[in-house]
Motif scaffolding. Structure first.
Motif, PDB file in Angstrom:
ATOM      1  N   ALA A 274      -9.949  -0.809  -5.634  1.00 48.66           N
ATOM      2  CA  ALA A 274      -8.599  -1.218  -5.206  1.00 48.66           C
ATOM      3  C   ALA A 274      -8.668  -2.502  -4.378  1.00 48.66           C
ATOM      4  O   ALA A 274      -7.808  -3.379  -4.508  1.00 48.66           O
ATOM      5  CB  ALA A 274      -7.944  -0.097  -4.402  1.00 48.66           C
ATOM      6  N   ALA A 275      -9.706  -2.632  -3.560  1.00 46.50           N
ATOM      7  CA  ALA A 275      -9.845  -3.847  -2.739  1.00 46.50           C
ATOM      8  C   ALA A 275     -10.062  -5.065  -3.643  1.00 46.50           C
ATOM      9  O   ALA A 275      -9.497  -6.142  -3.399  1.00 46.50           O
ATOM     10  CB  ALA A 275     -10.993  -3.689  -1.757  1.00 46.50           C
TER      11      ALA A 275
ATOM     12  N   HIS B 140       0.844  -1.195   0.000  1.00 45.65           N
ATOM     13  CA  HIS B 140       0.000   0.000   0.000  1.00 45.65           C
ATOM     14  C   HIS B 140       0.881   1.247   0.000  1.00 45.65           C
ATOM     15  O   HIS B 140       1.902   1.293   0.692  1.00 45.65           O
ATOM     16  CB  HIS B 140      -0.898  -0.030   1.245  1.00 45.65           C
ATOM     17  N   TRP B 141       0.483   2.256  -0.728  1.00 40.96           N
ATOM     18  CA  TRP B 141       1.315   3.438  -0.945  1.00 40.96           C
ATOM     19  C   TRP B 141       1.680   4.197   0.330  1.00 40.96           C
ATOM     20  O   TRP B 141       2.779   4.713   0.454  1.00 40.96           O
ATOM     21  CB  TRP B 141       0.613   4.406  -1.906  1.00 40.96           C
ATOM     22  N   SER B 142       0.756   4.259   1.331  1.00 41.05           N
ATOM     23  CA  SER B 142       1.074   5.112   2.481  1.00 41.05           C
ATOM     24  C   SER B 142       1.473   4.306   3.711  1.00 41.05           C
ATOM     25  O   SER B 142       2.537   4.523   4.278  1.00 41.05           O
ATOM     26  CB  SER B 142      -0.089   6.048   2.815  1.00 41.05           C
ATOM     27  N   HIS B 143       0.651   3.308   4.123  1.00 41.37           N
ATOM     28  CA  HIS B 143       1.047   2.600   5.345  1.00 41.37           C
ATOM     29  C   HIS B 143       1.995   1.431   5.057  1.00 41.37           C
ATOM     30  O   HIS B 143       2.587   0.857   5.964  1.00 41.37           O
ATOM     31  CB  HIS B 143      -0.170   2.155   6.174  1.00 41.37           C
ATOM     32  N   GLY B 144       2.144   1.071   3.791  1.00 41.55           N
ATOM     33  CA  GLY B 144       3.176   0.087   3.417  1.00 41.55           C
ATOM     34  C   GLY B 144       2.811  -1.357   3.706  1.00 41.55           C
ATOM     35  O   GLY B 144       3.646  -2.245   3.543  1.00 41.55           O
ATOM     36  N   ASP B 145       1.560  -1.621   4.098  1.00 43.77           N
ATOM     37  CA  ASP B 145       1.181  -3.019   4.371  1.00 43.77           C
ATOM     38  C   ASP B 145       1.324  -3.867   3.108  1.00 43.77           C
ATOM     39  O   ASP B 145       1.088  -3.377   1.995  1.00 43.77           O
ATOM     40  CB  ASP B 145      -0.280  -3.111   4.837  1.00 43.77           C
ATOM     41  N   ARG B 146       1.660  -5.138   3.294  1.00 45.29           N
ATOM     42  CA  ARG B 146       1.756  -6.057   2.148  1.00 45.29           C
ATOM     43  C   ARG B 146       0.346  -6.413   1.699  1.00 45.29           C
ATOM     44  O   ARG B 146      -0.425  -7.001   2.456  1.00 45.29           O
ATOM     45  CB  ARG B 146       2.527  -7.318   2.560  1.00 45.29           C
ATOM     46  N   LEU B 147       0.015  -6.091   0.455  1.00 43.37           N
ATOM     47  CA  LEU B 147      -1.317  -6.386  -0.088  1.00 43.37           C
ATOM     48  C   LEU B 147      -1.344  -7.814  -0.640  1.00 43.37           C
ATOM     49  O   LEU B 147      -2.370  -8.482  -0.612  1.00 43.37           O
ATOM     50  CB  LEU B 147      -1.666  -5.405  -1.213  1.00 43.37           C
ATOM     51  N   ALA B 148      -0.224  -8.249  -1.189  1.00 43.24           N
ATOM     52  CA  ALA B 148      -0.095  -9.609  -1.718  1.00 43.24           C
ATOM     53  C   ALA B 148       1.393  -9.903  -1.841  1.00 43.24           C
ATOM     54  O   ALA B 148       2.199  -8.978  -2.018  1.00 43.24           O
ATOM     55  CB  ALA B 148      -0.750  -9.723  -3.100  1.00 43.24           C
ATOM     56  N   ALA B 149       1.749 -11.171  -1.728  1.00 39.09           N
ATOM     57  CA  ALA B 149       3.162 -11.549  -1.892  1.00 39.09           C
ATOM     58  C   ALA B 149       3.241 -12.956  -2.466  1.00 39.09           C
ATOM     59  O   ALA B 149       2.409 -13.806  -2.149  1.00 39.09           O
ATOM     60  CB  ALA B 149       3.882 -11.495  -0.542  1.00 39.09           C
ATOM     61  N   HIS B 150       4.219 -13.161  -3.351  1.00 40.82           N
ATOM     62  CA  HIS B 150       4.417 -14.483  -3.981  1.00 40.82           C
ATOM     63  C   HIS B 150       5.908 -14.794  -3.950  1.00 40.82           C
ATOM     64  O   HIS B 150       6.729 -13.901  -4.171  1.00 40.82           O
ATOM     65  CB  HIS B 150       3.937 -14.454  -5.434  1.00 40.82           C
ATOM     66  N   PRO B 151       6.257 -16.058  -3.731  1.00 47.78           N
ATOM     67  CA  PRO B 151       7.687 -16.392  -3.722  1.00 47.78           C
ATOM     68  C   PRO B 151       8.283 -16.256  -5.131  1.00 47.78           C
ATOM     69  O   PRO B 151       7.575 -16.438  -6.127  1.00 47.78           O
ATOM     70  CB  PRO B 151       7.708 -17.853  -3.267  1.00 47.78           C
TER      71      PRO B 151
ATOM     72  N   LEU C  30      -4.810  -9.873  -6.882  1.00 52.52           N
ATOM     73  CA  LEU C  30      -3.340  -9.999  -6.822  1.00 52.52           C
ATOM     74  C   LEU C  30      -2.919 -11.295  -6.125  1.00 52.52           C
ATOM     75  O   LEU C  30      -1.834 -11.816  -6.360  1.00 52.52           O
ATOM     76  CB  LEU C  30      -2.735  -8.804  -6.069  1.00 52.52           C
ATOM     77  N   LEU C  31      -3.806 -11.836  -5.290  1.00 53.42           N
ATOM     78  CA  LEU C  31      -3.468 -13.074  -4.584  1.00 53.42           C
ATOM     79  C   LEU C  31      -3.354 -14.254  -5.555  1.00 53.42           C
ATOM     80  O   LEU C  31      -2.666 -15.232  -5.274  1.00 53.42           O
ATOM     81  CB  LEU C  31      -4.529 -13.375  -3.503  1.00 53.42           C
TER      82      LEU C  31
END
Ligand SMILES: Cc1cc2nc3c(=O)[nH]c(=O)nc-3n(C[C@H](O)[C@H](O)[C@H](O)COP(=O)(O)OP(=O)(O)OC[C@H]3O[C@@H](n4cnc5c(N)ncnc54)[C@H](O)[C@@H]3O)c2cc1C
Length: 378
Positions: free
Chosen positions: A359-360, A78-89, A366-367
């Motif tokens: 966005a949600a 996320h642009w401001s709080h930086g939380d990971r929205l999705a991640a893949h190895p 993205l998952l």
């Protein structure tokens, strides 16, 4: 027309890879490049499994591996709080799944590896193509320095503003309404950056920032909406200082630190070609950005270009008749590159959504990203 009478225009990633791929089949070609020396513009390039497989076949995998970085993960934040929205190895998982690694490479290293493998024979520098004239089985090529030559087949590997393309179609690149700034920072410049070894997208309203490591550096591409119209010639402009920093004001401190760490570079207008109905005529054929320039959001422009080179060389080798070879090449390449072009164009807007329902929905999608886009890398 003989198979060995091939002139390649452009010694970029596409032209050099094609020359090497033809040579592997014992087919000789000559490369004509407008620049007086080979020097890559821009910072880095992400090479995916589909491109690396070809480069390894051509024997330049190990030269690149020494200077490249393998990302740990693909992360969206996320642009401001930086939380990971999705991640893949990425890393070993990616190599197992796609049969080749994913590398962040400095463009100069890629250019050097290709150029060294090609050598200096049959490389003509300072040759800007200005005209083509087909007469019978041969095309006369004229250059800005007043010289000329002839070739049975001309390959336009001359990039998004291809001169060769003008002889095939009047379609021109379209401005996307977005522009980008590139930069290289060191890890010490961004001590608070989370996951510095990941390929990471920071997503916000009207802009995004992508970064990945390339050996000792972290390469970034910051993309923003606008300007509305692009007027600078050649797609690159020297814009007033501070424009980039202003566009990312209020973003996460790690993003702002990265942008502030280096002087603002030139602004790149992001252009793409609409899919072309044909890539060739009687004596000329297109490859790479000349045929299918695309938005950079799948990191596939160079990778698709490398695929083109391998397929065009294979078709030239397989079919005695050059026209059959070109028809085979177009058939194999046009629909695939068209799909990647379209997908990267659509992705542009998705990366710039304001916080909210749309966005949600994107973040949920993205998952599943790896399954949705595995067709590109396989
Ligand atoms: C911001 C940005 C980031 C990108 N990131 C990635 C990425 O991470 N991964 C990826 O796969 N792709 C990426 N790309 C796309 C990639 O850079 C291109 O798709 C790739 O370079 C195309 O290679 P090419 O050989 O077709 O064209 P080019 O690299 O443009 O080479 C064309 C060559 O032809 C020469 N030439 C041009 N006109 C003439 C003439 N008239 N006579 C003689 N020579 C001529 C030029 O000097 C040049 O050397 C990115 C693009 C941009 C804009």
């Amino acid at each position: 027309m003989t198979r060995s009478d091939i002139a390649i225009i452009g010694a970029g990633i596409g032209g050099l890879t094609l020359g090497l791929a033809l040579r592997r089949h014992g087919i000789r070609s000559r490369i004509y490049e407008q620049a007086p020396e080979l020097a890559e513009v821009g910072a880095a390039v992400a090479l995916a499994a589909n491109g690396i497989r070809v480069l390894r076949d051509l024997g330049i995998g190990s030269a690149l591996e020494e200077t490249s970085a393998v990302p740990t993960e693909l992360v969206y934040r996320h642009w401001s709080h930086g939380d990971r929205l999705a991640a893949h190895p990425v890393g070993a998982w990616y190599e197992d799944r796609f049969g080749a690694p994913f590398w962040g490479v400095h463009r100069a290293h890629l250019q050097r590896a290709l150029a060294q493998a090609w050598g200096t024979a049959d490389l003509h520098l300072g040759k800007e193509l200005t005209g083509l004239c087909r007469q019978g089985d041969s095309t006369e090529l004229t250059f800005a320095d007043g010289s000329s030559t002839t070739a049975g087949l001309v390959v336009g590997a001359d990039g998004i503003r291809s001169r060769v393309r003008v002889s095939i179609t009047d379609v021109v690149p379209v401005y996307s309404g977005t522009s980008g700034f590139r930069g290289l920072v060191t890890r010490d410049d961004v001590p608070d950056l989370p996951d510095p070894d990941a390929v990471q997208f920071w997503l916000g309203q009207g802009a995004h920032l992508l970064h990945y490591a390339t050996g000792e550096f972290i390469n970034f591409l910051a993309v923003l909406e606008g300007p509305k119209r692009w007027t600078a010639p050649g797609g690159v402009a020297n814009t007033e200082d501070g424009l980039l920093a202003a566009a990312f004001r209020g973003w996460h401190p790690a993003v702002r630190t990265m942008i502030d760490a280096v002087p603002q570079g030139p602004q790149w207008g992001l252009f793409a070609l609409p899919p072309l109905a044909r890539w060739s005529n009687d004596g000329a054929v297109l490859l790479g950005d000349a045929a299918h320039a695309m938005m950079p959001h799948h990191g596939q422009g160079a990778n698709q270009t490398i695929e083109d080179a391998a397929v065009l060389a294979d078709c030239q080798n397989r079919f005695e008749d050059v026209h059959t070879a070109l028809a085979g090449y177009e058939r194999l390449r046009r629909s695939r590159t068209c799909q990647v072009q379209r997908s990267s164009w659509v992705t542009s807007a998705l990366l710039h959504l304001p916080d909210g329902d749309a966005a949600a929905t994107r973040d949920r999608r993205l998952l599943d990203l790896v399954d949705d886009f595995s067709w590109i890398h396989e």
